[in-house]
Design an enzyme around this catalytic site. Structure first.
Site, short mmCIF file in Angstrom:
data_model
loop_
_atom_site.label_atom_id
_atom_site.label_comp_id
_atom_site.label_asym_id
_atom_site.label_seq_id
_atom_site.Cartn_x
_atom_site.Cartn_y
_atom_site.Cartn_z
NE ARG A 3 15.95 61.95 -6.47
CZ ARG A 3 16.42 61.26 -5.22
NH1 ARG A 3 16.40 62.04 -4.22
NH2 ARG A 3 16.60 60.13 -5.28
CD GLN A 4 20.49 62.43 -12.48
OE1 GLN A 4 21.65 62.90 -13.35
NE2 GLN A 4 20.44 61.13 -12.49
CE LYS A 60 14.19 73.45 -1.63
NZ LYS A 60 14.17 71.91 -1.45
NE ARG A 89 17.44 70.84 -3.78
CZ ARG A 89 16.96 69.99 -2.87
NH1 ARG A 89 18.07 69.32 -2.05
NH2 ARG A 89 15.78 69.87 -2.46
CB ALA A 108 14.68 64.02 6.37
N GLY A 109 16.61 66.77 4.56
CA GLY A 109 17.07 67.88 4.84
C GLY A 109 16.00 69.09 4.60
#
Length: 319
Positions: free
Chosen positions: A101-102, A197, A199, A229-230
């Site tokens: 993810r980074q 969305k 973040r 799971a947000g």
């Protein structure tokens, strides 16, 4: 880079996902290579290889999931052990690639851990990496060795085809998953919708808007991974509130950290379809979940690698 068809191969597994490794070797009609991965009393990892690997095409099955640091070090040390045992070619089979993810500098002084891990795997002595659904496709370019990037989408898509749902919309939970949603929608011959969305901080998301028509539809939210799971549950709840008939969800990597299981069990999702790239422990009691195996796909890919066959032809339906 070593080339050629290897007459013999061996498949080993570290400790992260023995269940998947056993399923893969079952597809080959063979058994896992004999090895042990243990720890010294101070926590250092010890690897012992009990089968000869000299000149063989060797595959190590290891997802770098939680505990990610232990699993990554197990993989690196086993690669080193096999290299020093004169393995002909070393293939790191990583159904889940941790630290992905980074993958860029999003702000000043950020690390790029996806590149760091790629460097570590290459320096340890791996000749090839086989993985599935990287968080970002460009991570393949962080390696100076071949990367076979498998796609979990056809497995999820086939499952939803067999459900014979009507009036379907495939929903991308964010802008980063639009290409994935479009590929599934083309296979299902249906439109897509996008959740807009923002973040505000890591592992937290806020729904701003829904782009597309979801009222009265059977919505399938598709993503590469579910961590806390947000994002997924917020999207599902928003879609349902805006008039969706039913909400289904599918993802490749079930990271399921923190409050994920509780959020999913409390959500409006009718059915959650996951692939088993990461072991889902018995303590994670997911309701309304369906787990599909990636073992046949990895076994086929490994067979083609061993015989110099084409990997891309496995995914012609989504190219």
């Amino acid at each position: 880079m070593k080339k050629g068809v290897y007459s013999d191969y061996k498949i080993f597994a570290c400790n992260s996902h023995f269940e998947l490794a056993d399923e893969i070797v079952e597809c080959f009609g063979t058994k896992l290579g004999r090895s042990t991965v243990t720890k010294f009393s101070d926590g250092e990892i010890s690897v012992n290889i009990w089968d000869s690997v000299r000149g063989k095409d060797v595959y190590i099955v290891q997802s770098t999931c939680s505990p990610v640091n232990d699993n990554l070090m197990e993989l690196l040390i086993m690669i080193d052990a096999l290299k020093r045992a004169s393995a002909g070619r070393i293939n790191a089979v990583m159904p889940y690639y941790g630290y992905a993810r980074q993958d860029r500098k999003a702000k000043a002084r950020d690390p790029i851990t996806a590149k760091l891990v790629a460097n570590l795997i290459t320096a340890a002595g791996a000749d090839r990496v086989v993985t599935m659904d990287l968080h970002a496709n460009q991570i393949q370019g962080y390696f100076d060795i071949p990367v076979d990037h498998l796609i979990g989408l056809p497995i999820l898509t086939e499952y939803f085809i067999q459900k014979n749902l009507e009036n379907i919309v495939v929903v991308s939970p964010d802008h980063g998953s639009v290409a994935r949603a479009r590929n599934m929608a083309e296979r299902l011959d249906c439109p897509i919708a996008i959740v807009d969305k923002r973040r505000p901080e890591p592992n937290k998301s806020e729904i701003m808007n829904i782009i597309g028509d979801i009222e009265g539809k059977n919505c399938i939210i598709i993503d590469d991974m579910i961590d806390t799971a947000g994002t997924l549950t917020n999207a599902a709840n928003a879609i349902k509130e805006l008039g969706a008939k039913a909400v289904y969800a599918g993802a490749t990597h079930a990271v399921l950290s923190g409050p994920a299981v509780q959020r999913l069990n409390d959500s409006v999702i009718e059915e959650l379809v996951l692939l088993n790239t990461i072991p889902i422990g018995v303590n994670k009691k997911l309701q309304r979940a369906k787990i599909l195996s990636v073992a046949p796909l990895f076994a086929e890919a490994m067979t083609r690698i061993n015989t110099n066959g084409s990997i891309s032809k496995l995914f012609d339906i989504v190219q």
